[in-house]
Design an enzyme around this catalytic site. Structure first.
Site, PDB file in Angstrom:
ATOM      1  N   LYS A   9      51.127  44.701  34.507  1.00 57.14           N
ATOM      2  CA  LYS A   9      50.689  46.363  35.538  1.00 57.14           C
ATOM      3  C   LYS A   9      51.663  46.755  35.478  1.00 57.14           C
ATOM      4  CE  LYS A   9      47.147  43.598  38.535  1.00 57.14           C
ATOM      5  NZ  LYS A   9      47.115  43.733  40.212  1.00 57.14           N
ATOM      6  N   TYR A  49      38.238  47.000  36.201  1.00 58.76           N
ATOM      7  CA  TYR A  49      37.627  46.940  37.689  1.00 58.76           C
ATOM      8  C   TYR A  49      36.121  47.286  39.038  1.00 58.76           C
ATOM      9  CZ  TYR A  49      42.865  45.246  38.705  1.00 58.76           C
ATOM     10  OH  TYR A  49      43.918  45.115  38.089  1.00 58.76           O
ATOM     11  N   ASN A 112      51.292  43.585  43.168  1.00 61.13           N
ATOM     12  CA  ASN A 112      51.437  42.562  42.558  1.00 61.13           C
ATOM     13  C   ASN A 112      51.990  41.673  40.971  1.00 61.13           C
ATOM     14  OD1 ASN A 112      49.369  42.753  41.613  1.00 61.13           O
ATOM     15  ND2 ASN A 112      47.686  41.997  43.493  1.00 61.13           N
ATOM     16  N   GLU A 126      36.457  40.256  29.688  1.00 57.27           N
ATOM     17  CA  GLU A 126      37.466  40.781  30.125  1.00 57.27           C
ATOM     18  C   GLU A 126      38.277  40.994  28.720  1.00 57.27           C
ATOM     19  OE1 GLU A 126      39.621  39.712  33.539  1.00 57.27           O
ATOM     20  OE2 GLU A 126      38.030  40.619  35.113  1.00 57.27           O
TER      21      GLU A 126
HETATM   22  P1  IDP Z   1      43.715  39.409  41.777  1.00 53.16           P
HETATM   23  O1  IDP Z   1      43.796  40.404  41.210  1.00 53.16           O
HETATM   24  O2  IDP Z   1      44.265  38.151  42.467  1.00 53.16           O
HETATM   25  O3  IDP Z   1      42.133  38.413  41.189  1.00 53.16           O
HETATM   26  P2  IDP Z   1      40.972  40.971  42.872  1.00 53.16           P
HETATM   27  O4  IDP Z   1      40.892  40.420  44.660  1.00 53.16           O
HETATM   28  O5  IDP Z   1      40.144  40.790  42.142  1.00 53.16           O
HETATM   29  O6  IDP Z   1      42.660  40.660  43.396  1.00 53.16           O
HETATM   30  O7  IDP Z   1      42.019  42.302  43.394  1.00 53.16           O
HETATM   31  C1  IDP Z   1      42.060  43.296  42.086  1.00 53.16           C
HETATM   32  C2  IDP Z   1      43.257  43.909  42.433  1.00 53.16           C
HETATM   33  O8  IDP Z   1      43.195  44.810  43.469  1.00 53.16           O
HETATM   34  C3  IDP Z   1      44.783  43.276  42.730  1.00 53.16           C
HETATM   35  O9  IDP Z   1      45.099  42.457  42.517  1.00 53.16           O
HETATM   36  C4  IDP Z   1      45.210  44.155  43.947  1.00 53.16           C
HETATM   37  O10 IDP Z   1      46.011  45.218  42.784  1.00 53.16           O
HETATM   38  C5  IDP Z   1      44.528  45.114  44.356  1.00 53.16           C
HETATM   39  N1  IDP Z   1      44.069  44.851  45.783  1.00 53.16           N
HETATM   40  C6  IDP Z   1      43.361  43.747  46.075  1.00 53.16           C
HETATM   41  N2  IDP Z   1      43.297  44.090  47.263  1.00 53.16           N
HETATM   42  C7  IDP Z   1      43.888  45.039  47.636  1.00 53.16           C
HETATM   43  C8  IDP Z   1      43.972  45.253  49.237  1.00 53.16           C
HETATM   44  O11 IDP Z   1      43.359  45.263  50.264  1.00 53.16           O
HETATM   45  N3  IDP Z   1      44.797  46.261  48.903  1.00 53.16           N
HETATM   46  C9  IDP Z   1      45.644  47.420  48.121  1.00 53.16           C
HETATM   47  N4  IDP Z   1      44.822  46.725  46.973  1.00 53.16           N
HETATM   48  C10 IDP Z   1      44.329  45.283  46.825  1.00 53.16           C
END
Ligand code: IDP
Ligand code: MG
Length: 149
Positions: A9, A49, A112, A126
């Protein structure tokens, strides 16, 4: 054979962690079959997304992922999804285990560092969103028998 879409990212790129992150998957034994350095369009981000549309963090997420270049990769292998997800770690880096990419390098859920597909079906979907079949490379890895029994 599973395929997973991995993204370094924008925070990973900006922080100079591309090599570190790519190296984790390379050393793990996954096989790279596609790679590109791109600035994601809003349209691509929204398609990628789409499942998160309507969530409170959705707009920030689209803004984050389009805020700078990403490295998009397709990695292949038996159980590639599980292996990659385990190497990536939990979504929130402060809760991710030490030894994982997020657990070693990150501090915030909204920063992250890396994306990895969450199921075999989504992996194929994807990868095809980011790569045409002609952009993927079929190749024989000479170390294969030292990685796979
Ligand atoms: P993942 O990347 O571990 O699969 P997902 O639940 O698919 O997690 O969420 C996609 C992305 O959305 C996450 O990697 C993160 O960047 C963002 N994200 C998910 N939950 C939150 C949140 O509660 N606050 C801010 N960003 C979030
Ligand atoms: Mg996800």
């Amino acid at each position: 054979m599973e395929r997973t879409l991995i993204l370094v990212k924008p925070d990973g790129v900006q922080r100079g962690l591309m090599g570190e992150i790519i190296g984790r998957f390379e050393r793990r034994g996954l096989k790279l079959v596609g790679m590109k350095f791109i600035l994601m369009s809003t349209e691509l981000a929204e398609r990628h997304y789409a499942v998160h549309q309507g969530r409170p963090f959705y707009n920030d997420l689209v803004e984050y992922i389009t805020s700078g270049p990403v490295v998009a990769m397709a990695w292949e292998g038996k159980e590639a999804i599980t292996a990659a997800r385990n190497s990536i770690g939990a979504t929130n880096p402060v809760e991710a285990s030490a030894g994982t990419i997020r657990g070693d390098l990150g501090m915030e859920i909204g920063r992250n560092l890396v994306h990895g597909s969450d199921s075999a079906e989504n992996g194929l979907k994807e990868v095809s969103l980011f790569f045409s079949e002609e952009e993927l490379v079929a190749w024989d890895r000479v170390t294969e028998e030292w990685i796979r029994e």
